[in-house]
Design an enzyme around this catalytic site. Structure first.
Site, PDB file in Angstrom:
ATOM      1  CG  ASN A  52      -6.791  -1.027  -0.409  1.00 45.05           C
ATOM      2  OD1 ASN A  52      -5.900  -0.684  -1.195  1.00 45.05           O
ATOM      3  ND2 ASN A  52      -6.540  -1.353   0.847  1.00 45.05           N
ATOM      4  CG  HIS A  61      -3.343   3.267   0.972  1.00 44.45           C
ATOM      5  ND1 HIS A  61      -3.667   2.794  -0.282  1.00 44.45           N
ATOM      6  CD2 HIS A  61      -3.533   2.226   1.833  1.00 44.45           C
ATOM      7  CE1 HIS A  61      -4.019   1.527  -0.190  1.00 44.45           C
ATOM      8  NE2 HIS A  61      -3.948   1.157   1.078  1.00 44.45           N
ATOM      9  CB  CYS A 107      -0.917   0.008   1.213  1.00 47.89           C
ATOM     10  SG  CYS A 107      -1.942  -1.461   1.272  1.00 47.89           S
TER      11      CYS A 107
END
Ligand code: UT7
Length: 351
Positions: A308, A278, A116
């Site tokens: 995501n 993020h 991430c």
């Protein structure tokens, strides 16, 4: 004159195939209400199987970034490719992207594996190369095909409903302008919690092998390189996450690393024009916003539409915010990310 690194061009690509929460209900024991309440996600994109992959999405995003930078693909003198879902176990997607973009100058291609926070890590690497004068046009891409490697059974539902596919790319160039460019990057890791969000076996995207290879794998002598039927059946062939534990760490590390970026540059929270966190979970982003006392206009989220997308989430959100006119020349933009590793980081940029 002291050189800084500017984002000269930015682009993103998401597959056309929209997968709504209700679509997931057909295969997973879940509900639209649960997903929206816990994550904020309404829909995500999945690649068209066997037609699109991590590299093809990166190509589309890169073409836009390259065009917006006003250069041609052959001007790229270094590629940094961030992904946890490469098309091959090796070689990495960087060289595939080079080939598909028709770059013929034999430029270097580096693949990075920081999940991430990979885009922020990649930005930091690129920044060092640009500041030292080593390269003039770096292509940095984050691209992920999660849909090919998720556990769509009830066992994996806490992970599967979150992730989506997509790619974001930037072209980085030197600038000598005042009030423009990357001011700082800060990178961190804490390997102590490596297995809290992880894919524990190699080759998850390489296909499924059974028969003799299974016997070879289960001997344990050489470690497993391929995913076996046994691993699929017992759930070890998929990403795993201790969601609440990751959540608790994320809401501490995000504010810390954002404040670290501001303090290093003598800036205040009120100086931030746009924070791009993020896109892990809308609740995490809202928690950070509240904890730091930032206004709605200072934070951009689009996890509702894309889920995501790991290494792609920051550049996709950054690009979309810029396209919507929410980021203007001279604005102070903060990028922050946290995820598997744990790894986390921030970048402070004058746009
Ligand atoms: O991008 C990298 C960083 N990632 C993150 O930062 C993610 C951080 N964690 C999270 O976002 C949240 O922990 C999740 C969204 C993953 C999960 O939400 P949660 O509120 O922490 O749920 P949980 O895992 O504690 O599970 C609560 C309940 C469980 O049922 P019981 O045991 O209470 O009966 C789960 O089985 O919710 C159940 N559950 C689901 N129910 C319906 C888990 N996933 C689902 C689902 N649909 N998809």
């Amino acid at each position: 004159m002291f050189k800084k690194t500017k984002i000269a061009g930015i682009g993103f690509y998401v597959p056309q195939n929209v997968v709504k929460n209700d679509d997931l209900k057909e295969v997973i024991d879940t509900t639209d209400e649960w997903i929206q309440e816990r994550t904020g996600i309404k829909e995500r994109r999945y690649v068209q199987r066997f037609k699109e992959n991590t590299t093809t999405m990166a190509v589309e995003a890169s073409k836009i970034a390259i065009e917006r930078a006003g250069i041609s693909a052959n001007d790229i003198d270094f590629i940094i490719f961030a992904t946890l879902s490469p098309d091959y176990f090796f070689p990495g997607c960087g060289v595939l992207l080079q080939r598909e973009l028709g770059i013929k100058n034999n430029c270097g291609a580096l693949d990075i594996r920081n999940q991430c926070s990979a885009f922020v890590y990649g930005l930091s690497v690129a920044d060092q190369f640009i500041k030292t004068g080593m390269y003039k046009n770096i292509l940095l891409v984050g691209s992920e095909t999660h849909s090919a490697g998720l556990d769509f059974s009830t066992r994996g539902r806490n992970v599967s409903v979150i992730f989506g596919d997509g790619a974001g790319a930037v072209v980085l160039q030197p600038t000598e302008k005042q009030n423009q460019g990357i001011l700082s990057t800060h990178l961190h890791s804490e390997g102590l919690h490596a297995e809290k969000l992880a894919f524990l076996h190699l080759g998850g995207h390489s296909g499924v092998f059974t028969g003799d290879q299974t016997d070879f794998q289960s001997s344990g002598k050489w470690g497993s390189l391929f995913v076996t039927q046994e691993m699929i059946d017992n759930g070890t062939a998929f990403p795993i996450m201790d969601g609440p534990f990751v959540f608790k760490n994320a809401v501490v590390r995000f504010p810390q690393v954002i404040m670290e970026a501001l303090d290093a540059n003598n800036k205040k929270l009120s100086d931030i024009n746009m924070l791009i966190p993020h896109q892990a979970n809308l609740r995490i982003a809202q928690f950070i916003q509240e904890k730091l006392g930032l206004s709605e206009n200072q934070v951009y989220n689009n996890i509702q539409k894309y889920g995501n997308t790991t290494a792609a989430s920051v550049p996709i959100a950054l690009c979309e915010a810029w396209e919507l006119g929410k980021i203007k020349d001279g604005d102070l933009v903060c990028l922050a990310a946290f995820g598997s590793g744990f790894t986390w980081g921030s970048a402070l940029i004058e746009w």
